[in-house]
Design an enzyme around this catalytic site. Structure first.
Site, mmCIF file in Angstrom:
data_model
loop_
_atom_site.group_PDB
_atom_site.id
_atom_site.type_symbol
_atom_site.label_atom_id
_atom_site.label_comp_id
_atom_site.label_asym_id
_atom_site.label_seq_id
_atom_site.Cartn_x
_atom_site.Cartn_y
_atom_site.Cartn_z
ATOM 1 C CG HIS A 42 55.824 1.303 10.813
ATOM 2 N ND1 HIS A 42 57.199 1.326 10.744
ATOM 3 C CD2 HIS A 42 55.484 0.014 11.077
ATOM 4 C CE1 HIS A 42 57.668 0.107 10.942
ATOM 5 N NE2 HIS A 42 56.648 -0.703 11.159
ATOM 6 C CE LYS A 65 61.666 -1.897 14.328
ATOM 7 N NZ LYS A 65 60.315 -1.477 14.007
ATOM 8 C CG ASN A 66 69.473 -3.598 14.676
ATOM 9 O OD1 ASN A 66 70.084 -3.182 15.651
ATOM 10 N ND2 ASN A 66 69.475 -4.868 14.326
ATOM 11 C CD GLN A 67 66.687 -1.292 8.858
ATOM 12 O OE1 GLN A 67 67.205 -0.392 8.226
ATOM 13 N NE2 GLN A 67 66.565 -2.513 8.370
ATOM 14 C CG ASN A 68 60.515 2.154 13.183
ATOM 15 O OD1 ASN A 68 59.943 1.087 13.011
ATOM 16 N ND2 ASN A 68 59.861 3.276 13.408
ATOM 17 C CB THR A 69 60.483 3.351 7.765
ATOM 18 O OG1 THR A 69 61.744 2.828 7.346
ATOM 19 C CG2 THR A 69 60.028 4.425 6.795
ATOM 20 C CG HIS A 156 55.057 -6.371 8.056
ATOM 21 N ND1 HIS A 156 56.121 -6.244 8.918
ATOM 22 C CD2 HIS A 156 55.588 -6.736 6.864
ATOM 23 C CE1 HIS A 156 57.241 -6.516 8.263
ATOM 24 N NE2 HIS A 156 56.947 -6.815 7.023
#
Length: 161
Positions: A42, A65-69, A156
């Site tokens: 992140h 991975k489907n999505q990440n910020t 997290h």
């Protein structure tokens, strides 16, 4: 009574199996602490393009991975957010170790557009820049493997708002 007991044991095994699958999707690579893995996922956007930056994460997890910020801030700034008042984590109401940023930060959200299960190097991502608040879960550092300068560390990214 025996059929009910047998049925309930099967249900329990199925539930535990599903929890194991879900847990493995959120598992971190063994060589990292939760804080180190947070920073990789992140903070450390290794490229300005999501497709390239996500290769680092995907290589560790061996999947797309489907999505990440990615938060466009420093690890130290996120550590400071851990000092903000505790709140219930939006994604897990039983956790009370979340903290909301006091100001918006620039971020880049990466969304998987081209899955490639056979070759994770070919996964493609669309990116959306934004300025948003974020909520992180924080825990005490890993005494053996995290640097002592931060006693409480982000582990997290719970939500962006």
């Amino acid at each position: 009574m025996v059929p009910k007991l047998f049925t309930s044991q099967i249900c329990l095994l199925l539930l535990l199996g599903l929890m194991g699958v879900e847990g493995s999707l959120h598992a971190k690579p063994q060589q990292f602490t939760w804080a180190q893995w947070f920073e990789i996922q992140h903070i450390n956007m290794t490229s300005q393009q999501c497709t390239n930056a996500m290769r680092v994460i995907n290589n560790y997890q061996r999947r797309c991975k489907n999505q990440n910020t990615f938060l466009r801030t420093t690890f130290a700034n996120v550590v400071n957010v851990c000092g903000n008042p505790n709140m219930t984590c939006p994604s897990n109401k039983t956790r009370k170790n979340c903290h909301q940023s006091g100001s918006q930060v620039p971020l880049i959200h990466c969304n998987l557009t081209t899955p490639s299960p056979q070759n994770i190097s070919n996964c493609g991502y669309a990116q959306t820049p934004a300025n948003m608040f974020y909520i992180v879960a924080c825990d005490n550092r890993d005494q053996r493997r995290d640097p002592p300068q931060y006693p409480v560390v982000p582990v997290h990214l719970d939500r962006i708002i």
